[in-house]
Design a protein around this motif. Structure first.
Motif, short mmCIF file in Angstrom:
data_model
loop_
_atom_site.label_atom_id
_atom_site.label_comp_id
_atom_site.label_asym_id
_atom_site.label_seq_id
_atom_site.Cartn_x
_atom_site.Cartn_y
_atom_site.Cartn_z
N UNK A 1 -14.63 9.98 -3.90
CA UNK A 1 -13.75 8.83 -4.07
C UNK A 1 -14.21 7.65 -3.24
N UNK B 1 -2.82 5.62 9.98
CA UNK B 1 -3.15 4.26 9.53
C UNK B 1 -3.06 3.27 10.68
N UNK C 1 0.83 -1.20 0.00
CA UNK C 1 0.00 0.00 0.00
C UNK C 1 0.87 1.26 0.00
N UNK D 1 -8.30 9.64 1.23
CA UNK D 1 -9.26 8.64 0.73
C UNK D 1 -8.81 7.24 1.13
N UNK D 2 -7.53 6.98 1.09
CA UNK D 2 -7.00 5.69 1.52
C UNK D 2 -7.36 5.42 2.98
N UNK E 1 -5.78 11.88 -2.09
CA UNK E 1 -5.66 10.43 -2.32
C UNK E 1 -5.31 9.70 -1.03
N UNK E 2 -4.43 10.26 -0.25
CA UNK E 2 -4.02 9.60 1.01
C UNK E 2 -5.16 9.62 2.01
N UNK F 1 1.32 2.97 -2.55
CA UNK F 1 0.64 3.91 -3.43
C UNK F 1 -0.86 3.85 -3.20
N UNK F 2 -1.50 4.96 -3.54
CA UNK F 2 -2.94 5.06 -3.32
C UNK F 2 -3.70 4.50 -4.51
N UNK F 3 -4.98 4.12 -4.26
CA UNK F 3 -5.86 3.70 -5.34
C UNK F 3 -6.65 4.86 -5.91
N UNK F 4 -6.39 6.07 -5.42
CA UNK F 4 -7.24 7.20 -5.78
C UNK F 4 -6.46 8.30 -6.48
N UNK F 5 -5.48 7.92 -7.26
CA UNK F 5 -4.65 8.95 -7.88
C UNK F 5 -5.35 9.57 -9.09
#
Lengths: 472, 367
Positions: free
Chosen positions: B242, B176, A49, B206-207, B203-204, A51-55
């Motif tokens: 997202x 996290x 993880x 959203x993760x 993005x982070x 990297x993000x899945x929301x790039x």
């Protein structure tokens, strides 16, 4: 009088070699700090993880001219990139071979009534094709207009806010898009980011990805590996923290589309369209007073084949020098405008003096020493002393690049590789660098004389590449 | 010094010519530096090869062990105590933590519990808690991730303190870890940090929300959106599309009516689900900002009524490609608009841009 001239000549050339090598050593030092900061931020890569899945989605633009032999494999490799959302736009730039037919067959392309927006002027776009197998693949078939024109057409057709220009023969790492995207996430002012281009000769490539890294057998390719480390990797990494990077290789780079469109896209009247765009971005954004960053990631995320014959290499270096001249002189305003920053006050004049006109002094310096020694104006011992200084400085620079490589990625495995690269780093300074100076001088002269430079065709070996058979 | 014609060559070693001396000195110093660098690189390479060899030996021993025992979910946990675990040497600890965490992220359910039991048997937790204070960043990060996977409540306070660490990575990984320990307790602590920090990308965030899950996030997020002024919640708003979290319609409607940043409005339009807001959405189809017109077109496609066809038809001629494109897609998405009708329009509309975009979206749908 003669004595004064000779003395002045000696100091001039010695001073030049000291200056240019000293400047590069300083850049290497800066690159060292940049690497340290980069690796601090990269610590999480050892963990899942990372990297993000929301790039942000990315449009990958691939200009192609006469690439029938490899284009399908290249696109298949691009399809395997690890990234949540991206599209692939291949621009067939009036190929004379069956590049388009190969693509149509492999990806079941069919004509698509694209509502194509011509924001950047290009040569005629004949047809847009969409893959019925993979809806994220489109092919633009257009009249020949050159690489810059093809990139502009790809930008016109792109749907996403970021576009990534990739050469058809570039070999990427599966995480290339993630890596080159990170600066955009770290700093929203980022408008362009370049990735390191490494030499793939000698390595094993399977299904479009590098499986095993190794050194080539070809001496010319070996020399270029050290040269790439010295000049292209750590030189650029040294400029990046100062927001003074003047080039992002056309082989792989990520750009904010709207910024490039606003700047006018790629110029089609230069062979150095990749560098010219970046220099222009600096110029126009500085002129407008807009905060921005143009940066570089040091990861080995793009691999390309280097020429293994002198003729192709010479043509390449002559073309690069011409591109350099065009890029700088098309954007001279960066040197003189008020808000020039480090890029205008240091990087631009550095490139002008040392990279563009430097070969003149270098070749003249070597010739001066040779002629003076042959005519007895200086003793052979003096000539040797000067050569010792010039070559010695070059060796320090080459070996410091190997030090940085060892501190960072140590891509080439084993002791043997280390020893071989050191040997090459020394040998590089006994003929290869001098030959490069001659080629660059030819490029400079041709540019000054206004002669057109041609891309020509590169003899591709690619003996090391294998692919799976495509499915029936 | 140049040699006058006819004279002998002077001995350069004893020459007092400063240029010559300087050149020789430069050359010799350069070569000495190069030799030094060479030795340094060789030493580094030797160290690297040694570490790679040790890592290879460690993986050969531990990886099959960890994998086998983690996946043996048909055996009771107590069996793990009977296993003769190899000694974990100090030099191998980081290897172990990396392998263990990688496995933890790959596996699900009971396998994770078995991994945690293995860590307990090897007394990993105190070791890792001490590592939170290690001088090397990579060690501290690894410790945080491990404690999150271990669900180590005892480390909550220490990890919580790192949420506001200057280092972006440390703060993110701490968040996290807290989510891993107790997502429902963590989210209310993390939300203020998300709003305050500029260095956590959408993005982070959203993760983090995805990892915590909708159950843990929805309530506190709703409360944060309700009670905080709009200007301070852009990051929370940005992430909503997202992670598809349900958000109160009242909050979305309120934000659409307030003088907030256009980006927030665009996001609200993306997540709007309340048909009662259609009159407001129609106003947005005439907005100055094209991305808001585009957002409005998309909403009309999702929630619109037959009269909204006219608004979308008008937007087919918008100067912005993306507005035309979304308007075309929206028309196609409307259940009461027939494909044949649109195909006819694609031929007959007077505006060529409108014709082109309709042909485009129809062809896209056909693929």
């Amino acid at each position: 009088m003669m004595y004064q001239l000779l003395l002045a000549g000696q100091w001039l050339f010695l001073g030049y070699f000291l200056l240019i090598n000293g400047a590069y050593l300083l850049l290497n030092l800066n690159a060292l700090f940049a690497l340290r900061d980069y690796f601090l931020g990269r610590r999480m890569d050892v963990l899942p993880k990372a990297f993000s899945d929301y790039e942000m989605p990315i449009s990958v633009v691939v200009p192609a001219y006469n690439e029938a032999a490899t284009i399908v494999a290249s696109v298949r490799a691009l399809m395997q990139l690890r990234y949540p959302e991206y599209e692939i736009i291949v621009v067939n730039d009036g190929s004379r071979d069956d590049t388009l037919e190969q693509l149509v067959r492999a990806f079941r392309l069919r004509p698509f009534p694209e509502a194509y927006r011509q924001r950047l002027p290009t040569a005629e776009v004949r047809q847009v094709y969409l893959s019925t197998l993979h809806p994220n693949i489109r092919v633009i078939d257009k009249a020949n207009g050159g690489k810059a024109d093809a990139l502009n057409a790809g930008i016109n057709a792109s749907r996403y806010p970021l576009y990534c220009c990739v050469d058809a023969d570039s070999i990427l790492h599966p995480d290339s898009l993630y890596r080159v995207l990170q600066p955009f996430l770290d700093d929203p002012r980022t408008v362009a980011c370049g990735g390191t281009v490494r030499i793939v000769n000698g390595s094993t490539v399977h299904d479009g990805f590098v499986q095993r890294v190794a050194l080539p057998r070809s001496p010319l390719a070996l020399l270029q590996i050290v040269e790439y480390l010295r000049a292209f990797l750590f030189g650029r990494l040294g400029w990046s923290p100062m927001n003074a990077l003047l080039i992002i290789s056309g082989a792989f780079g990520l750009f904010r589309k709207e910024v490039v469109v606003a700047a006018g896209g790629y110029r089609t009247d230069t062979v150095g369209e990749d560098m010219e765009l970046v220099v222009r971005l600096h110029r126009v954004l500085r002129q407008a007073g807009k905060p921005y960053r143009i940066v570089f990631v040091p990861d080995p995320i793009c691999w390309t084949e280097a020429p293994e014959d002198l003729r192709t290499l010479a043509r390449q270096r002559i073309r690069w020098q011409r591109g350099l001249g065009e890029s700088l002189f098309m954007n001279l305003g960066l040197l003189t405008q008020r808000r020039a920053g480090v890029v205008g006050r240091f990087a631009f004049p550095f490139n002008l003096v040392f990279e563009l006109f430097g070969p003149l002094l270098e070749v003249a310096g070597y010739l001066f020493i040779a002629i003076a020694a042959l005519n007895g104006w200086i003793s052979p011992a003096v000539a040797l002393a000067f050569l010792l200084a010039a070559v010695g400085l070059g060796i320090v620079l080459s070996t410091s690049a190997l030090l940085l490589e060892e501190l960072s990625f140590h891509v080439y495995p084993g002791f043997r590789s280390t020893l071989l690269l050191f040997g090459i780093a020394i040998l590089e300074n006994f003929g290869y660098r001098q030959l490069n100076s001659v080629w660059r001088l030819i490029g400079l002269v041709k540019w000054l004389a206004g002669r057109e430079a041609r891309w020509g065709e590169m003899r591709r070996g690619a003996k090391w590449s294998t692919t799976r058979k495509p499915p029936p | 010094m140049p040699i006058p014609a006819g004279d002998c060559v002077p001995d350069f070693v004893t020459s007092s010519d400063p240029v010559l001396q300087f050149a020789i000195l430069t050359g010799l110093v350069s070569i000495a530096l190069a030799v030094l660098v060479f030795c340094g690189v060789l030493a580094m390479r030797a160290r690297l090869l040694s570490m790679q060899r040790r890592r290879g030996e460690f993986n050969a021993l531990w990886r099959p062990l960890l994998t086998r025992h983690a996946l043996a979910t048909d055996e009771p946990l107590g069996v793990l105590q009977q296993v003769s675990w190899p000694r974990l040497w100090r030099a191998e600890r980081q290897f172990f933590l990396e392998e263990w965490n990688i496995l933890h992220d790959l596996l699900r359910g009971e396998a994770k519990d078995r991994l945690n039991e293995i860590a307990r048997l090897l007394n990993i937790s105190p070791l890792v808690r001490r590592q939170l204070r290690h001088r090397r960043l990579s060690h501290r990060l690894l410790a945080l991730v491990t404690l999150g996977h271990l669900r180590e409540h005892a480390a909550w306070v220490e990890i919580h303190a790192l949420l506001r660490d200057q280092n972006t990575l440390v703060a993110l990984v701490s968040a996290r870890a807290l989510i891993g320990i107790d997502a429902e307790a963590a989210i209310p602590e993390i939300l203020p940090v998300i709003m305050a920090r500029e260095d956590w990308s959408t993005a982070r965030v959203a993760d983090l929300f995805a990892e915590a899950g909708a159950t843990a996030v929805s309530g506190p997020l709703e409360e944060a959106l309700r009670s905080s002024p709009p200007e301070s919640v852009p990051k929370l708003i940005a992430v909503l599309p997202e992670v598809a979290l349900p958000v109160s319609e009242r909050i979305v409607s309120r934000l659409l009516r307030q003088p907030v940043d256009d980006r927030i409005k665009a996001i609200c339009l993306r997540i709007l689900e309340n048909p009662r807001e259609l009159p407001l959405v129609r106003e947005y189809t005439c907005h100055d900002r094209w991305h808001l017109r585009m957002g409005a077109a998309t909403v009309l496609g999702r929630l619109g009524v037959p009269e909204d066809r006219e608004h979308l038809m008008r937007l087919l001629g918008d100067p912005q490609w993306w507005v035309r494109y979304r308007a075309g897609q929206a028309l196609l998405a409307m259940p009461f608009v027939h494909r044949a009708e649109l195909a006819e329009l694609a031929e007959s509309l007077p505006d060529p841009f409108a014709r082109d975009i309709l042909a485009h979206v129809l062809a896209e749908r056909a693929t």
